[in-house]
Design a protein around this motif. Structure first.
Motif, PDB file in Angstrom:
ATOM      1  N   ALA A  69      45.598  46.991  41.939  1.00 51.66           N
ATOM      2  CA  ALA A  69      44.760  45.830  42.264  1.00 51.66           C
ATOM      3  C   ALA A  69      44.036  45.299  41.033  1.00 51.66           C
ATOM      4  O   ALA A  69      43.896  44.080  40.879  1.00 51.66           O
ATOM      5  CB  ALA A  69      43.754  46.199  43.349  1.00 51.66           C
ATOM      6  N   ALA A  70      43.572  46.185  40.157  1.00 46.79           N
ATOM      7  CA  ALA A  70      42.854  45.724  38.958  1.00 46.79           C
ATOM      8  C   ALA A  70      43.776  44.929  38.043  1.00 46.79           C
ATOM      9  O   ALA A  70      43.383  43.887  37.510  1.00 46.79           O
ATOM     10  CB  ALA A  70      42.254  46.909  38.207  1.00 46.79           C
ATOM     11  N   ALA A  71      44.999  45.392  37.872  1.00 49.58           N
ATOM     12  CA  ALA A  71      45.952  44.657  37.037  1.00 49.58           C
ATOM     13  C   ALA A  71      46.277  43.298  37.652  1.00 49.58           C
ATOM     14  O   ALA A  71      46.346  42.292  36.942  1.00 49.58           O
ATOM     15  CB  ALA A  71      47.223  45.474  36.847  1.00 49.58           C
ATOM     16  N   LEU A  72      46.458  43.253  38.967  1.00 50.31           N
ATOM     17  CA  LEU A  72      46.741  41.981  39.632  1.00 50.31           C
ATOM     18  C   LEU A  72      45.540  41.048  39.575  1.00 50.31           C
ATOM     19  O   LEU A  72      45.690  39.839  39.395  1.00 50.31           O
ATOM     20  CB  LEU A  72      47.158  42.226  41.080  1.00 50.31           C
ATOM     21  CG  LEU A  72      48.503  42.919  41.269  1.00 50.31           C
ATOM     22  CD1 LEU A  72      48.735  43.229  42.746  1.00 50.31           C
ATOM     23  CD2 LEU A  72      49.625  42.084  40.709  1.00 50.31           C
ATOM     24  N   PHE A  73      44.328  41.597  39.701  1.00 51.33           N
ATOM     25  CA  PHE A  73      43.111  40.789  39.604  1.00 51.33           C
ATOM     26  C   PHE A  73      43.020  40.136  38.225  1.00 51.33           C
ATOM     27  O   PHE A  73      42.782  38.935  38.111  1.00 51.33           O
ATOM     28  CB  PHE A  73      41.879  41.654  39.871  1.00 51.33           C
ATOM     29  CG  PHE A  73      40.585  40.940  39.648  1.00 51.33           C
ATOM     30  CD1 PHE A  73      40.100  40.041  40.581  1.00 51.33           C
ATOM     31  CD2 PHE A  73      39.849  41.155  38.491  1.00 51.33           C
ATOM     32  CE1 PHE A  73      38.911  39.372  40.387  1.00 51.33           C
ATOM     33  CE2 PHE A  73      38.658  40.482  38.281  1.00 51.33           C
ATOM     34  CZ  PHE A  73      38.181  39.594  39.224  1.00 51.33           C
ATOM     35  N   MET A  74      43.229  40.926  37.185  1.00 55.09           N
ATOM     36  CA  MET A  74      43.162  40.376  35.831  1.00 55.09           C
ATOM     37  C   MET A  74      44.270  39.354  35.600  1.00 55.09           C
ATOM     38  O   MET A  74      44.043  38.339  34.936  1.00 55.09           O
ATOM     39  CB  MET A  74      43.225  41.508  34.805  1.00 55.09           C
ATOM     40  CG  MET A  74      41.967  42.353  34.805  1.00 55.09           C
ATOM     41  SD  MET A  74      41.916  43.611  33.529  1.00 55.09           S
ATOM     42  CE  MET A  74      43.081  44.784  34.132  1.00 55.09           C
ATOM     43  N   LEU A  75      45.439  39.582  36.161  1.00 55.33           N
ATOM     44  CA  LEU A  75      46.541  38.634  36.036  1.00 55.33           C
ATOM     45  C   LEU A  75      46.194  37.298  36.698  1.00 55.33           C
ATOM     46  O   LEU A  75      46.474  36.238  36.132  1.00 55.33           O
ATOM     47  CB  LEU A  75      47.808  39.223  36.651  1.00 55.33           C
ATOM     48  CG  LEU A  75      49.056  38.365  36.562  1.00 55.33           C
ATOM     49  CD1 LEU A  75      49.498  38.240  35.110  1.00 55.33           C
ATOM     50  CD2 LEU A  75      50.161  38.961  37.397  1.00 55.33           C
ATOM     51  N   VAL A  76      45.554  37.339  37.864  1.00 60.11           N
ATOM     52  CA  VAL A  76      45.165  36.106  38.552  1.00 60.11           C
ATOM     53  C   VAL A  76      44.152  35.325  37.721  1.00 60.11           C
ATOM     54  O   VAL A  76      44.273  34.111  37.546  1.00 60.11           O
ATOM     55  CB  VAL A  76      44.606  36.432  39.957  1.00 60.11           C
ATOM     56  CG1 VAL A  76      43.863  35.248  40.553  1.00 60.11           C
ATOM     57  CG2 VAL A  76      45.724  36.868  40.885  1.00 60.11           C
ATOM     58  N   ILE A  77      43.151  36.008  37.186  1.00 60.67           N
ATOM     59  CA  ILE A  77      42.112  35.339  36.389  1.00 60.67           C
ATOM     60  C   ILE A  77      42.716  34.749  35.114  1.00 60.67           C
ATOM     61  O   ILE A  77      42.460  33.592  34.769  1.00 60.67           O
ATOM     62  CB  ILE A  77      40.964  36.308  36.050  1.00 60.67           C
ATOM     63  CG1 ILE A  77      40.313  36.851  37.310  1.00 60.67           C
ATOM     64  CG2 ILE A  77      39.942  35.646  35.147  1.00 60.67           C
ATOM     65  CD1 ILE A  77      39.632  35.828  38.170  1.00 60.67           C
ATOM     66  N   VAL A  78      43.523  35.524  34.432  1.00 57.06           N
ATOM     67  CA  VAL A  78      44.137  35.049  33.186  1.00 57.06           C
ATOM     68  C   VAL A  78      45.094  33.891  33.458  1.00 57.06           C
ATOM     69  O   VAL A  78      45.116  32.904  32.709  1.00 57.06           O
ATOM     70  CB  VAL A  78      44.849  36.212  32.459  1.00 57.06           C
ATOM     71  CG1 VAL A  78      45.715  35.714  31.319  1.00 57.06           C
ATOM     72  CG2 VAL A  78      43.825  37.205  31.941  1.00 57.06           C
TER      73      VAL A  78
END
Length: 182
Positions: A69-78
């Motif tokens: 989830a953390a990797a996907l969260f950062m991917l969405v923001i970026v």
């Protein structure tokens, strides 16, 4: 298992949670909120999918720090920044980058221990020094890269890559690692 039993189990686990786990999850939550709010306050139009996908992913980051989830969260923001943001370096970009760095580092720390685990202060200090160095070096490297890019210096990509490699080496050795460790 009924919903009431799951809530009771979750509350029992929350009561048994160690202070280091709670602090790491709090850091994930605060960093994630900053990473969600700052792009929304920018003058350019943010993608509508960023808060819609970001909020559930952030909740999953806090509850399950050892998931993707953390990797996907950062991917969405970026992805939201890359698709709609202007290419100039501003305070909002630096603040969002630091917030994402906090989410990344705190998720990595929280994922190493179970929620009920007790962590000695020495282990927390060993994590805190490299995290602080990375948090301070990130904006310095970003600003330096922006200045070099704007100056049309030949070999600016090489200088940027060298700065990132040096920052990585500093964080690596500050964490107490050595090249000969396996």
């Amino acid at each position: 298992m009924s919903l009431a039993e799951r809530i009771t189990k979750w509350l029992a686990e929350l009561r048994a949670a160690g202070m280091a786990s709670l602090l790491a999850r709090l850091a994930v939550a605060v960093g994630g909120v900053v990473a969600l709010v700052v792009p929304g306050l920018q003058p350019w139009d943010q993608l509508d999918v960023v808060p819609v996908a970001g909020v559930p992913l952030l909740l999953a980051c806090v509850v399950l720090p050892d998931s993707t989830a953390a990797a996907l969260f950062m991917l969405v923001i970026v992805a939201g920044w890359i698709i709609r943001a202007p290419s100039d370096l501003g305070f909002g970009l630096v603040l969002t980058g630091i917030a994402l760095l906090v989410v990344h580092l705190a998720s990595a720390f929280a994922a190493q221990i179970p929620s009920y685990g007790k962590v000695h202060r020495r282990a927390l200090r060993r994590w805190l020094l490299p995290a602080t160095i990375a948090g301070l070096l990130g904006p310095v490297v970003a600003v330096s890269a922006a200045v070099i890019r704007g100056a049309d210096v030949p070999g600016s990509l090489l200088v940027t890559v060298a700065a990132l490699a040096a920052a990585t080496a500093v964080v690596w050795f500050a964490s107490g690692q050595s090249v000969s460790d396996r």
